[in-house]
Design a protein around this motif. Sequence first.
Motif, short mmCIF file in Angstrom:
data_model
loop_
_atom_site.label_atom_id
_atom_site.label_comp_id
_atom_site.label_asym_id
_atom_site.label_seq_id
_atom_site.Cartn_x
_atom_site.Cartn_y
_atom_site.Cartn_z
N GLU A 1 0.95 -1.43 -0.39
CA GLU A 1 -0.01 -0.08 0.20
C GLU A 1 0.39 1.05 0.20
N LYS B 1 0.35 4.66 -2.59
CA LYS B 1 -0.55 5.74 -2.46
C LYS B 1 0.86 6.12 -2.96
N SER C 1 -6.64 1.24 -4.28
CA SER C 1 -6.20 0.77 -3.30
C SER C 1 -5.68 -0.81 -3.24
#
Length: 364
Positions: free
Chosen positions: A197, A201, A209
């Motif tokens: 993750e 991001k 996601s």
Amino acid sequence: MLASFAPQILLLEAAVAETPLARRLLGVFPEVRREIVESLGSWKEPQAISPAKRILAIAQAKGEAVKPFPKIKHAINLDDYVFNPISNCHLECTYCILQSYLKNNPVLTVYANTGHFLAALRNLDEAGTKPLRVGTGELSDSLALDALTGLGGEWVPFFAARKNLFLELKTKSDCIAGLLKLEHRGRTVLSWSLAPEAIVKREELKCASLAERLEAAAQAQAAGYPVGLHLDPLICHPGWEEAYDGLIAAIAARLDPKRLAWVSVGSLRFDKALKEIATERFPQTAIFAEDFIQAPDGKFRYFKTLRREMYRRVWRRLAEWSLDFPRYLCMEPPWMWEEVTAEPAPLPQVVEHSLSQRLKELAA
């Protein structure tokens, strides 16, 4: 949730203006300024990459409709095919090779004459004597625009009726709602490119996601689809060891290994042009600051010792989870396979056979 796409201009080639796909897209964006052109080549307004991705071209595909996936020098290459109903992608991964590969043609383009592809695929199927894998993920994300185009609703039933062809739709989105109730007969693999993750991001800026991708993959398995996973590219960053351990743990918590078609593992690779383009477009990225070496295929890669260390750890964690699915190294030479797996490198046809057999096992 995946970032939505809203074009600022629609470019429409006159030859495809009355096709169902063109009418569908024009209906989705009735208020967007549109220009009708004889061909995209006649549209002379120059565009940098970022503004070009806010233009949606609806065009006529010409030339070779289906082709073998490009082979990489010195790597173990597989025997799969590609067709490209869409060119370019709006999801904005900092490392995306399309920034370099499509730098002279950066407008996001959907090819509306879908029969051009279907006819070639039908011929490929009828001429084949063994299972053949076909994908759409060479020049775009396979599903990021599917809610707009509905192309998945055309491809999946088509491949369900084929005798020798299997389709792979590879994505970093969660756009599968239109596919879950289709009759697929296990002949379409829904695949996800996955990353920790923190990388999602920082480097996969408009993608779904990790949790959303895994939820979509779990829904796909529940709908009977074979699911593929691509841990590619592995990206070195502080704490990468724990990050990729966590990624595999998250996968293991959500997915059934017995319903996985395959898992591929690859590492960051790029050409000189990509580094220049990406660092200008995304000055915040730090992924190009590592030490790299130019490989025989011309791409820059991590030093072999770092690649080997990353591969070995991920390979080991996958094996600790399950041995129920095939796995392979993406675009790596035989010696790397041997150093990672501690076994003789397989012949390309052996790897291809294992993937084809897996597809036959999972097909309805």
